[in-house]
Every structure is written in structure tokens, then in C-alpha cells.
Design a protein around this motif. Sequence first.
Motif, mmCIF file in Angstrom:
data_model
loop_
_atom_site.group_PDB
_atom_site.id
_atom_site.type_symbol
_atom_site.label_atom_id
_atom_site.label_comp_id
_atom_site.label_asym_id
_atom_site.label_seq_id
_atom_site.Cartn_x
_atom_site.Cartn_y
_atom_site.Cartn_z
ATOM 1 N N GLY A 66 0.934 -1.176 -0.206
ATOM 2 C CA GLY A 66 0.071 -0.062 0.079
ATOM 3 C C GLY A 66 0.986 1.134 -0.130
ATOM 4 O O GLY A 66 1.629 1.637 0.960
ATOM 5 N N THR A 67 0.866 2.268 -1.030
ATOM 6 C CA THR A 67 1.510 3.347 -1.146
ATOM 7 C C THR A 67 0.594 4.508 -1.329
ATOM 8 O O THR A 67 1.001 5.285 -2.272
ATOM 9 C CB THR A 67 2.684 3.324 -2.342
ATOM 10 N N ASN A 121 1.637 -1.935 -4.612
ATOM 11 C CA ASN A 121 0.238 -1.173 -4.694
ATOM 12 C C ASN A 121 -0.477 -1.474 -5.823
ATOM 13 O O ASN A 121 -0.043 -2.151 -6.993
ATOM 14 C CB ASN A 121 0.550 0.360 -4.785
ATOM 15 N N ALA A 157 3.360 3.378 -6.997
ATOM 16 C CA ALA A 157 4.479 2.834 -5.989
ATOM 17 C C ALA A 157 5.747 3.248 -6.911
ATOM 18 O O ALA A 157 6.864 3.233 -6.316
ATOM 19 C CB ALA A 157 4.251 1.398 -6.169
#
Length: 297
Positions: A16-17, A39, A45
Motif C-alpha cells: 500500500g503506497t 500497490n 508505487a
Amino acid sequence: MTDTAVAPRTPLTLLGTGAMGTALARVWLAAGHEVTVWNRTAARAEPLAAEGATVAARAAEAVAANRLVIACLLDDASVGEALDGAALAGRDLVNLTTGTPAQDRARAAWAEERGARFLGAGIMAVPPMIGAPGSGGYVFYSGSAGLFEEHRETLAVPAGTRYVGADPGFAALHDVALLSAMSGMFAGIAHAFALIRPEGIAPKDFAPLLVDWLTAMAPAAHQSAEGLQSGDYTRGVVSNLAMQVAGNATLLRTAEEQRVSPELLTPYMRLMERRLAQGHGDEDGTGVVDLLALRGR
């Protein structure tokens, strides 16, 4: 000569970015950690690659890269989808995704069934606070004590850490309880500004008064806590419930005069009136907590 070698930093995977994930990744990278990121929308990302992160094409690939796996995704369902099919055996899963206590308890059991240790978490910060000295940001953690102790130093790089127990749902519970209190405070702030707005009182002049007053009143939480632990809501009462309920009439009349809806105040006032009707006029306001438990729980 002295040995000045620095112990290697723990490598980690971040799933998760978004805004928070990106802030976390940047701080860990700046501190010398090897970071693998993933991501769902790959383009989000890619900017981290220029800062030294390894971008994985698939979540399972990112999980395989490191023992410490940190999820910072949209919701619990996103965590399940991202980790579906990933080999979790031997992994340490830290879930920074905002969720409910029940969701984190279920996710902990799910992870343990797959051979992973689990920590639930609740981030008490916004992205600009991450990695900012003196910002006051911190993260609640709960679940595997062994995982927390082993990775405490790494977890403390972006923000302070507060371990709140072995129950994997406690971090989320602490998080949501504090956020709920914040919501009530914001409701009061909104009502206060609505009252003064028609009169030409400058909000910037009023705001310092509001902040000082709320700061002065906040320690009342300590008295409520003592009452809830002892069961005695009458000790050290300065303004009893009967007096407060009587005073509510002035608050409502003023709102009417200022043509401001009282809808942010009335739910709490109704609880106060119910408690008073039960014969507890000599208490402070703590007794409304007893009215909030849903029947049949």
C-alpha cells in the motif's frame, strides 16, 4: 581504532503506497532500511523506486521478499485480497490498515492459521506527522508481544509506538475510541462557531478562546475514569448532573435566538436527562456511559 560498523537495518515489505504508505516508506528508506513496496495501482508505487525502494509487481512477490510485512491498505477486505495466495508461513504481519477490533481479531486468527505472527495497529497521526520530530504522532500496536519486541526499533522509525496488549483488537479499539472522542469535540467546535458567526465576531479571535477552554476542560476525563473504575460518580463533583441539565435550557435558548440548529447537542442532552430521571442528579456526567451499552450485548 574503534569498530564503528552499524548493525544492518531490518528489511521490510510495505503493501500500500497511498498517502500514509508513501510517507512511511520514505522514512524507512531514509533510515537505511531495504523496502519492497507493492500497490494495486502500480504507478503509485513507482516514485518510491527513485528513492531506493524495490517495487514488486504482485503482492505475493512482495510478501516473499521479506519476513516483516506491513499492510497499509484501504480496509480489511483489501488486506484479504492482497494477501490471498501469498505464502505467509514464517512471516510477521503488521496491519496498519484502519479497521475495527473484530476485524483485526479475525485477521489475526486468519494469519495464524497460515503460520504468521500478527500485530494489529492504529495510527494516531496524519501523513505529514510521519517521521517529523516532535509531531506527537504515534501508533498503537496489539497482538503478538514477541513480534512487537523483535521489531520495536523498526516500527518506531516513522512514529512512536504504544503496545496496548495481546488482544489483537485492542489497537483498533484504542484508535477508534480516541477518534470518536475527537468527533465529539469537532461537533462542539462546529456548534460554537455557528453561534458566533451571525454577530461579526472574528473566528480567528474566537479560536484561541475555544482552544484554551477545551484544553482546560479535557482533564475531566481523569475524573470520569476514576468514577468508572470505582463505580462512584459522586466523588469530587463540582457541577452536578441536575445543574448541568438545568443549564442546558440556556444553551438551547441561545441556539434558538442565534437561529442555529441544536442537532449536534441534543443527543447528549437527552442522555443527561434520562440519567437525571433515574435519580442521579448528584453525580457528574459520567453516568451517561452506563446508558450507552446496547441491550442484549
